[in-house]
Design an enzyme around this catalytic site. Structure first.
Site, PDB file in Angstrom:
ATOM      1  N   ASP A 113      40.712 -70.186  -4.428  1.00 49.62           N
ATOM      2  CA  ASP A 113      40.362 -69.137  -3.481  1.00 49.62           C
ATOM      3  C   ASP A 113      39.349 -68.249  -4.199  1.00 49.62           C
ATOM      4  OD1 ASP A 113      42.377 -70.226  -1.964  1.00 49.62           O
ATOM      5  OD2 ASP A 113      43.525 -68.374  -1.744  1.00 49.62           O
ATOM      6  N   HIS A 166      42.756 -75.399  -9.124  1.00 55.07           N
ATOM      7  CA  HIS A 166      43.211 -76.750  -8.803  1.00 55.07           C
ATOM      8  C   HIS A 166      42.082 -77.762  -8.962  1.00 55.07           C
ATOM      9  CE1 HIS A 166      47.113 -75.473  -6.859  1.00 55.07           C
ATOM     10  NE2 HIS A 166      46.480 -74.314  -6.999  1.00 55.07           N
ATOM     11  N   SER A 175      38.744 -64.402 -12.785  1.00 56.97           N
ATOM     12  CA  SER A 175      37.425 -64.611 -13.365  1.00 56.97           C
ATOM     13  C   SER A 175      36.575 -65.534 -12.515  1.00 56.97           C
ATOM     14  CB  SER A 175      37.552 -65.144 -14.787  1.00 56.97           C
ATOM     15  OG  SER A 175      36.319 -65.084 -15.448  1.00 56.97           O
TER      16      SER A 175
END
Length: 285
Positions: A89, A146, A252
């Site tokens: 995200d 992921h 980050s």
């Protein structure tokens, strides 16, 4: 004011501040921890409805909250072997071709793939004339990273560096930002060639972790470290699309590199566009 914000980053003790914040974020402070989490949720409009544990009292430390797990099914993974999915995200900072070994950081600022990859010229050559995408994770985002595709880990590289903020303002004003900040480079072999997934550190990013190796940083040092992994056997690291591969404490940037003619970006890609982990990112050529 923007110049002052950027200029201060050259003067603050980046590593000392980051160590301090990391310790505080890992502290079990009971009701104080809960109060800080509640403030953070309100301040950054964090969506706790999708969290596996929505009650702030569940989290013993701020870091536990920051890397919170989502409910099962909250991020369905787009099906299809040819579909590469968003690893996090985030928000698209920049994306496009790697031209003359250079990646776009922001308008007027480029940086080299070789520097990003820890100075390894042979490794950078694998991505010559390829493609890249830079994704910025804001404080409100889900902070587990992921796999965008199936992959077998070939090499992991720890590259020491500065800890500038990686927000858009800093990216527009600090030259060579992503190639000067601390980072962990992960090289995967995939069905469509090599793929790099780079986790870039920043101010108050207390640690970068990988599912196969645990905490990579801290401790921090001044030496580039490399770990090679076998393609098969008990020590092989083979991950499926959508599987967790790492996480930030605190947030980050993730940078992906793809080989020449390996992928084409999805039509939904645009600078400044929010991304949702598991949705289409690119397609195999």
């Amino acid at each position: 004011m923007d110049k002052i914000k950027v200029g201060l980053q050259y003067w603050i003790p980046q590593h000392g501040l980051t160590r301090l914040v990391g310790k505080l974020a890992s502290a079990k402070a009971g009701s104080l921890t809960t109060a800080i989490i509640r403030w953070f949720i309100k301040q950054y409009n964090v969506n706790m409805d999708e969290a596996k544990h929505a009650d702030p009292k569940h989290y013993k430390t701020f870091n536990e909250f920051f890397v919170r797990e989502l409910k099962e099914g909250a991020r369905p993974i787009a099906e299809g072997d040819a579909i590469i999915t968003h690893p996090a995200d985030a928000c698209v900072s920049q994306f496009g071709p790697i031209t003359n070994g250079q990646l776009i950081q922001a308008k007027g600022h480029d940086f080299s793939a070789q520097e990003l990859l820890g100075g390894d010229a042979a490794l950078a050559e694998e991505f010559k004339d390829g493609s890249f995408a830079t994704l910025y994770l804001s404080p409100r985002d889900y902070h587990r990273v992921h796999m965008p595709c199936d992959g077998t880990l070939r090499q992991m590289i720890y590259v020491p560096g500065d800890l500038f903020s990686v927000n858009p303002l800093t990216a527009e004003n600090v030259p060579n930002l992503f190639a000067r900040n601390e980072r962990v480079v992960c090289i995967f072999d995939t069905e469509f060639g090599p793929m790099a997934q780079v986790l870039v550190g920043a101010t108050i990013v207390g640690s970068i972790e990988q599912v196969w190796a645990g905490t990579i940083t801290p401790p921090r040092g001044n030496t580039v470290y490399k770990w090679d992994y076998p393609a098969s056997g008990n020590h092989a690291v083979i991950l499926k699309k959508g599987e967790e591969m790492g996480r930030f404490k605190l947030g980050s940037t993730v940078i992906n590199l793809f080989a020449k003619d390996a992928i084409r970006f999805d039509e939904s890609m645009a600078n400044g566009q929010p991304t949702v982990m598991g949705t289409p990112y690119a397609h195999q050529q």
